[in-house]
Design a protein around this motif. Sequence first.
Motif, PDB file in Angstrom:
ATOM      1  N   GLN A  90       0.836  -1.197   0.000  1.00 23.34           N
ATOM      2  CA  GLN A  90       0.000   0.000   0.000  1.00 23.34           C
ATOM      3  C   GLN A  90       0.868   1.243   0.000  1.00 23.34           C
ATOM      4  O   GLN A  90       2.030   1.205   0.385  1.00 23.34           O
ATOM      5  CB  GLN A  90      -0.863   0.011   1.265  1.00 23.34           C
ATOM      6  CG  GLN A  90      -1.943  -1.046   1.275  1.00 23.34           C
ATOM      7  CD  GLN A  90      -3.093  -0.664   2.186  1.00 23.34           C
ATOM      8  OE1 GLN A  90      -2.886   0.033   3.174  1.00 23.34           O
ATOM      9  NE2 GLN A  90      -4.285  -1.111   1.851  1.00 23.34           N
ATOM     10  N   CYS A  91       0.256   2.371  -0.386  1.00 22.93           N
ATOM     11  CA  CYS A  91       0.944   3.656  -0.330  1.00 22.93           C
ATOM     12  C   CYS A  91       1.241   3.978   1.141  1.00 22.93           C
ATOM     13  O   CYS A  91       0.437   3.687   2.016  1.00 22.93           O
ATOM     14  CB  CYS A  91       0.057   4.735  -0.939  1.00 22.93           C
ATOM     15  SG  CYS A  91       0.747   6.386  -0.781  1.00 22.93           S
ATOM     16  N   LYS A  92       2.403   4.580   1.404  1.00 24.41           N
ATOM     17  CA  LYS A  92       2.761   4.917   2.789  1.00 24.41           C
ATOM     18  C   LYS A  92       1.883   6.036   3.335  1.00 24.41           C
ATOM     19  O   LYS A  92       1.682   6.160   4.537  1.00 24.41           O
ATOM     20  CB  LYS A  92       4.241   5.315   2.861  1.00 24.41           C
ATOM     21  CG  LYS A  92       5.157   4.124   2.636  1.00 24.41           C
ATOM     22  CD  LYS A  92       6.604   4.440   2.927  1.00 24.41           C
ATOM     23  CE  LYS A  92       7.455   3.183   2.898  1.00 24.41           C
ATOM     24  NZ  LYS A  92       7.346   2.447   1.606  1.00 24.41           N
ATOM     25  N   GLN A  93       1.354   6.878   2.441  1.00 27.04           N
ATOM     26  CA  GLN A  93       0.539   8.035   2.842  1.00 27.04           C
ATOM     27  C   GLN A  93      -0.957   7.732   2.838  1.00 27.04           C
ATOM     28  O   GLN A  93      -1.735   8.458   3.429  1.00 27.04           O
ATOM     29  CB  GLN A  93       0.766   9.189   1.840  1.00 27.04           C
ATOM     30  CG  GLN A  93       2.164   9.731   1.790  1.00 27.04           C
ATOM     31  CD  GLN A  93       2.432  10.659   2.956  1.00 27.04           C
ATOM     32  OE1 GLN A  93       1.546  11.341   3.436  1.00 27.04           O
ATOM     33  NE2 GLN A  93       3.652  10.643   3.432  1.00 27.04           N
ATOM     34  N   CYS A  94      -1.373   6.702   2.083  1.00 26.45           N
ATOM     35  CA  CYS A  94      -2.799   6.466   1.854  1.00 26.45           C
ATOM     36  C   CYS A  94      -3.112   4.976   2.026  1.00 26.45           C
ATOM     37  O   CYS A  94      -2.248   4.141   1.808  1.00 26.45           O
ATOM     38  CB  CYS A  94      -3.201   6.875   0.434  1.00 26.45           C
ATOM     39  SG  CYS A  94      -2.551   8.481  -0.056  1.00 26.45           S
ATOM     40  N   SER A  95      -4.378   4.676   2.395  1.00 20.07           N
ATOM     41  CA  SER A  95      -4.730   3.271   2.607  1.00 20.07           C
ATOM     42  C   SER A  95      -5.262   2.642   1.323  1.00 20.07           C
ATOM     43  O   SER A  95      -6.352   2.092   1.298  1.00 20.07           O
ATOM     44  CB  SER A  95      -5.770   3.163   3.715  1.00 20.07           C
ATOM     45  OG  SER A  95      -6.942   3.843   3.322  1.00 20.07           O
ATOM     46  N   LEU A 101       2.431   3.627  -8.597  1.00 20.10           N
ATOM     47  CA  LEU A 101       1.877   4.976  -8.472  1.00 20.10           C
ATOM     48  C   LEU A 101       0.643   4.930  -7.579  1.00 20.10           C
ATOM     49  O   LEU A 101      -0.242   4.097  -7.778  1.00 20.10           O
ATOM     50  CB  LEU A 101       1.499   5.513  -9.859  1.00 20.10           C
ATOM     51  CG  LEU A 101       0.809   6.875  -9.907  1.00 20.10           C
ATOM     52  CD1 LEU A 101       1.796   7.999  -9.614  1.00 20.10           C
ATOM     53  CD2 LEU A 101       0.161   7.108 -11.268  1.00 20.10           C
ATOM     54  N   CYS A 102       0.600   5.835  -6.579  1.00 17.01           N
ATOM     55  CA  CYS A 102      -0.595   5.946  -5.749  1.00 17.01           C
ATOM     56  C   CYS A 102      -1.572   6.860  -6.476  1.00 17.01           C
ATOM     57  O   CYS A 102      -1.222   7.987  -6.818  1.00 17.01           O
ATOM     58  CB  CYS A 102      -0.250   6.521  -4.381  1.00 17.01           C
ATOM     59  SG  CYS A 102      -1.725   6.973  -3.455  1.00 17.01           S
ATOM     60  N   SER A 103      -2.796   6.375  -6.718  1.00 17.57           N
ATOM     61  CA  SER A 103      -3.736   7.176  -7.504  1.00 17.57           C
ATOM     62  C   SER A 103      -4.303   8.338  -6.686  1.00 17.57           C
ATOM     63  O   SER A 103      -4.918   9.236  -7.234  1.00 17.57           O
ATOM     64  CB  SER A 103      -4.867   6.295  -8.034  1.00 17.57           C
ATOM     65  OG  SER A 103      -5.597   5.756  -6.960  1.00 17.57           O
ATOM     66  N   VAL A 104      -4.090   8.337  -5.363  1.00 17.48           N
ATOM     67  CA  VAL A 104      -4.594   9.442  -4.536  1.00 17.48           C
ATOM     68  C   VAL A 104      -3.551  10.549  -4.421  1.00 17.48           C
ATOM     69  O   VAL A 104      -3.780  11.679  -4.829  1.00 17.48           O
ATOM     70  CB  VAL A 104      -5.014   8.941  -3.134  1.00 17.48           C
ATOM     71  CG1 VAL A 104      -5.365  10.109  -2.223  1.00 17.48           C
ATOM     72  CG2 VAL A 104      -6.201   8.006  -3.249  1.00 17.48           C
ATOM     73  N   CYS A 105      -2.357  10.239  -3.864  1.00 11.88           N
ATOM     74  CA  CYS A 105      -1.379  11.304  -3.597  1.00 11.88           C
ATOM     75  C   CYS A 105      -0.285  11.364  -4.661  1.00 11.88           C
ATOM     76  O   CYS A 105       0.579  12.227  -4.610  1.00 11.88           O
ATOM     77  CB  CYS A 105      -0.768  11.133  -2.208  1.00 11.88           C
ATOM     78  SG  CYS A 105       0.381   9.757  -2.089  1.00 11.88           S
ATOM     79  N   LYS A 106      -0.321  10.447  -5.635  1.00 10.22           N
ATOM     80  CA  LYS A 106       0.612  10.420  -6.769  1.00 10.22           C
ATOM     81  C   LYS A 106       2.057  10.098  -6.366  1.00 10.22           C
ATOM     82  O   LYS A 106       2.984  10.402  -7.117  1.00 10.22           O
ATOM     83  CB  LYS A 106       0.585  11.747  -7.572  1.00 10.22           C
ATOM     84  CG  LYS A 106      -0.801  12.207  -7.997  1.00 10.22           C
ATOM     85  CD  LYS A 106      -1.427  11.292  -9.027  1.00 10.22           C
ATOM     86  CE  LYS A 106      -2.867  11.701  -9.332  1.00 10.22           C
ATOM     87  NZ  LYS A 106      -3.682  10.623  -9.862  1.00 10.22           N
TER      88      LYS A 106
HETATM   89 ZN    ZN Z   1      -0.822   7.899  -1.616  1.00  6.93          ZN
END
Ligand code: ZN
Length: 345
Positions: free
Chosen positions: A66-71, A87-92
Amino acid sequence: MNYELFQHPHKSIYLIDMKNEQGYFSELVEQSVRKHLTEKKKILLLTNKTGYASGIFCTSCGHVPQCKQCSISIGYHEAENKLLYGLCSVCKSIYDMPTSCEQCHKNTLQMYGLTIQKTKERVQDNFQITPLVIHAPDGASFPKAKKTRELVQQSSIVVATYALMPVEEVALFDVVIILAADQSLSLPDYTVRKNTFYNLYRTFTGFANKFFLVQSYDTEHSSIHLACKLDEERFLADDTLFRTAHQYPPYGELCIIKYNHENETSLHTAIQNLHKELQYLQQSYQYEHIEIYTSSPLIYKKFGKFYYHIILKGANIRPFIDIAFSKLKMAKRGYKIDWMADSLI
Ligand SMILES: [Zn+2]
Ligand SMILES: [Zn+2]
């Protein structure tokens, strides 16, 4: 037979049950693609997912990076140089492609998701043809309308998402294959029924194509079944019954109180406190008919902050929210309100 045929004037829709199929493409899709290629016909493959893979999971321990910033799970894309990156689709945030599992350190990672890039690979493997891929705007390339038309005319197989395929181009195809009709049905929201129905219904009715092949694990779902029957009237009647029974908009009102915090414990304390205060007010002012419950949003953590919701649902909830808003000083305490929400997510 592993499919159900819906015969309409000038249209045949095959609904294929993927529960009894082995591969990425069902047997019927395999046969149909081969037949249409031999006849020099044009084939369109539609999926909802962009990129290369929706995510990775470890077949040994089940871990999903998972993204470290987002779940949310990290999606994977192909760069210009053909290398894959996360690529995290929320925080990029950008991530390297892992070579082993970060949890159990085994070399047993597998990609998942019926994405357009994955579909391209499967087409190459199965039919020895490189299809034209219509990319998402944040993918590698997004050909202009005129260029797209030229490319589409030259290609025997095209892979695209619903959103990116211009209507007038779809009419050029002889067969349209929907790879996963139930792709969005697992989202925890009452609106997915309608979205799923209309994605299919518009594809079927918008184009003059003769053959549609629809792959789905859930063939009995009324959104999918009624779309294949082209029965919009019945779908709308069912959806109205469903929304009325559960008091979803427009047959009931929906309000979402949103809260976020960097600290998880503070978040839950704030949500639990407000929930209790709302229940107390509800009894004092005799609004017992309103349903009040706490609920995790679809994405619990975004940009390093944690999010939680309180849902209020029922007939005529506005007067109660007005009371609660001022009595509980919600704005001052940092609670945000979506007064007239039209979706749970
Ligand atoms: Zn993220
Ligand atoms: Zn593992």
